[in-house]
Scaffold this motif. Structure first.
Motif, short mmCIF file in Angstrom:
data_model
loop_
_atom_site.label_atom_id
_atom_site.label_comp_id
_atom_site.label_asym_id
_atom_site.label_seq_id
_atom_site.Cartn_x
_atom_site.Cartn_y
_atom_site.Cartn_z
N GLY A 171 0.80 -1.21 0.00
CA GLY A 171 0.00 0.00 0.00
C GLY A 171 0.83 1.26 0.00
N GLN A 172 0.50 2.18 0.91
CA GLN A 172 1.16 3.49 0.97
C GLN A 172 2.27 3.53 2.02
N MET A 173 2.82 2.38 2.37
CA MET A 173 3.92 2.37 3.35
C MET A 173 5.11 3.17 2.86
N HIS A 174 5.86 3.73 3.81
CA HIS A 174 7.04 4.52 3.52
C HIS A 174 8.27 3.87 4.14
N ASP A 229 3.54 -8.31 9.28
CA ASP A 229 2.47 -9.27 9.52
C ASP A 229 1.34 -9.10 8.50
N PHE A 230 0.77 -10.22 8.08
CA PHE A 230 -0.31 -10.19 7.09
C PHE A 230 -1.49 -9.35 7.59
N GLU A 231 -1.79 -9.43 8.86
CA GLU A 231 -2.91 -8.65 9.40
C GLU A 231 -2.63 -7.16 9.34
N VAL A 232 -1.37 -6.78 9.51
CA VAL A 232 -1.00 -5.37 9.38
C VAL A 232 -1.20 -4.92 7.93
N GLY A 236 -3.93 -1.93 5.77
CA GLY A 236 -3.23 -0.84 5.10
C GLY A 236 -4.11 -0.11 4.08
N ASP A 237 -3.54 0.97 3.56
CA ASP A 237 -4.22 1.79 2.55
C ASP A 237 -3.91 1.20 1.18
N LEU A 238 -4.76 0.26 0.73
CA LEU A 238 -4.52 -0.47 -0.51
C LEU A 238 -5.49 -0.03 -1.60
N LYS A 248 -4.58 -8.70 -4.70
CA LYS A 248 -3.34 -9.48 -4.57
C LYS A 248 -3.15 -9.96 -3.13
N LEU A 249 -3.51 -9.13 -2.15
CA LEU A 249 -3.39 -9.55 -0.76
C LEU A 249 -4.40 -10.65 -0.44
N ALA A 250 -5.60 -10.54 -1.02
CA ALA A 250 -6.59 -11.61 -0.84
C ALA A 250 -6.07 -12.92 -1.42
N ALA A 251 -5.38 -12.84 -2.55
CA ALA A 251 -4.78 -14.04 -3.14
C ALA A 251 -3.71 -14.63 -2.22
N GLU A 252 -2.91 -13.78 -1.60
CA GLU A 252 -1.93 -14.26 -0.63
C GLU A 252 -2.62 -14.94 0.56
#
Length: 323
Positions: free
Chosen positions: A104-107, A115-118, A122-124, A131-135
């Motif tokens: 997402g918008q991580m810096h 962590d997947f839950e983190v 996120g701001d996706l 793609k995260l749902a596929a993971e």
């Protein structure tokens, strides 16, 4: 040891390079495509498969030891493909291509330990969420999965990052964006993505692991990329694109392009610059690729080498050569 691999999405930009790299490594390759007839290296078997249907994937993979998933598409296709794949792949070896968009918008410097839950909070954008749902499907499956998260995949055949960017640079509609282009451009050559797939399959310890794939530190900025690619294309030095000019591109060029297409014919005016590109250009993110280097032995194509190859391909397209 893997002796035969089904590649889903084998007809795409990345899929074709994966097929070629696997074939060169000596394994038997089944190239999964929607329609028969796509040309592949000698010895590669083309198989027709619906990558959104579990029974079709299972049938295509019946004689394969492993599956590589490089299916592309919109969010709905990505989610449907993952649901089908990880139903069909129960107990199998899978290398699944995800994307840096799950961050997402991580810096800052981002590694795979998040962590997947983190990530899910996120701001996706829609693509990143799919793609995260596929993971998530991969994590919940009984398959022996390696996840690869490439950055900006460029090289001969890349429509977005090589063809489109090259067209815009040649038209001098992209260039030095100043602060708007100071974000991290996490480039990775398509051949390096293919090499990571081969290395993952050859490394049993990669099962259950996630790997970022991108440019090693220091990561170039988007301004660096535009300058270097323009030079390789023979279009340097790049122009300075002011914030006002960039804003005009975003707000006015789309409607004007439609008018121009009507008056001049489709394709005469050129593509618009999309807001998602400008957001990426400003995002200060750097993928850590140390894990891929240490565990998969990854070495990266030098940017100058990759851009020279890409510029030659782009020139061939402009000259009427096939991609």
């Amino acid at each position: 040891m893997t002796s035969s691999v089904l590649v889903l999405g084998a007809g795409g930009f990345i899929g074709r390079r994966i097929v070629a790299a696997l074939a060169a490594s000596g394994v038997r390759v089944l190239a999964g495509v929607r329609q028969a007839g796509a040309g592949f290296p000698a010895g590669v078997e083309s198989v027709t498969v619906d990558a959104t249907a579990a029974d079709s994937i299972a049938a295509a993979a019946s004689s394969a030891d492993a599956i590589v998933n490089s299916v592309a598409g919109d969010g709905a296709t990505i989610v449907a493909n993952a649901a089908a794949l990880f139903t069909a792949a129960a107990g199998r070896r899978v290398v699944h291509l995800s994307t840096m968009s799950v961050y997402g918008q991580m810096h800052g410097v981002v590694d795979e330990a998040i962590d997947f839950e983190v990530l899910s909070r996120g701001d996706l954008d829609d693509y990143g969420r799919a793609k995260l749902a596929a993971e998530g499907r991969a994590n919940a499956s009984s398959a022996a999965v390696t996840l690869l998260r490439p950055g900006i995949v460029y090289g001969p055949g890349s429509r977005e990052w090589s063809q489109l960017i090259g067209d815009l640079l040649l038209a001098r509609r992209l260039g030095d964006l100043g602060a708007a282009g100071a974000g991290g451009c996490n480039l990775v050559h398509v051949d390096d993505v293919a090499a990571a797939v081969v290395a993952s399959l050859a490394t049993p310890a990669s099962i259950g692991r996630v790997y970022n794939l991108g440019h090693p530190a220091p990561v170039p900025t988007w301004n660096d990329y535009f300058r270097a690619y323009a030079e390789a294309l023979g279009a340097g030095p790049v122009a300075a694109i002011t914030p006002g000019r960039l804003a005009l591109e975003l707000k006015a060029f789309g409607p004007l392009r439609k008018i121009g297409e009507i008056a001049l014919g489709v394709g005469k005016v050129g593509p618009p610059i999309r807001p998602w590109l400008t957001r990426l250009c400003a995002q200060p993110i750097s993928l850590s690729v140390r894990r891929a280097e240490q565990e998969l032995g990854m070495r990266w194509t030098p940017l100058a080498t990759g851009l020279a190859q890409t510029a030659a391909w782009h020139a061939g397209r402009r000259g009427g050569a096939a991609s």
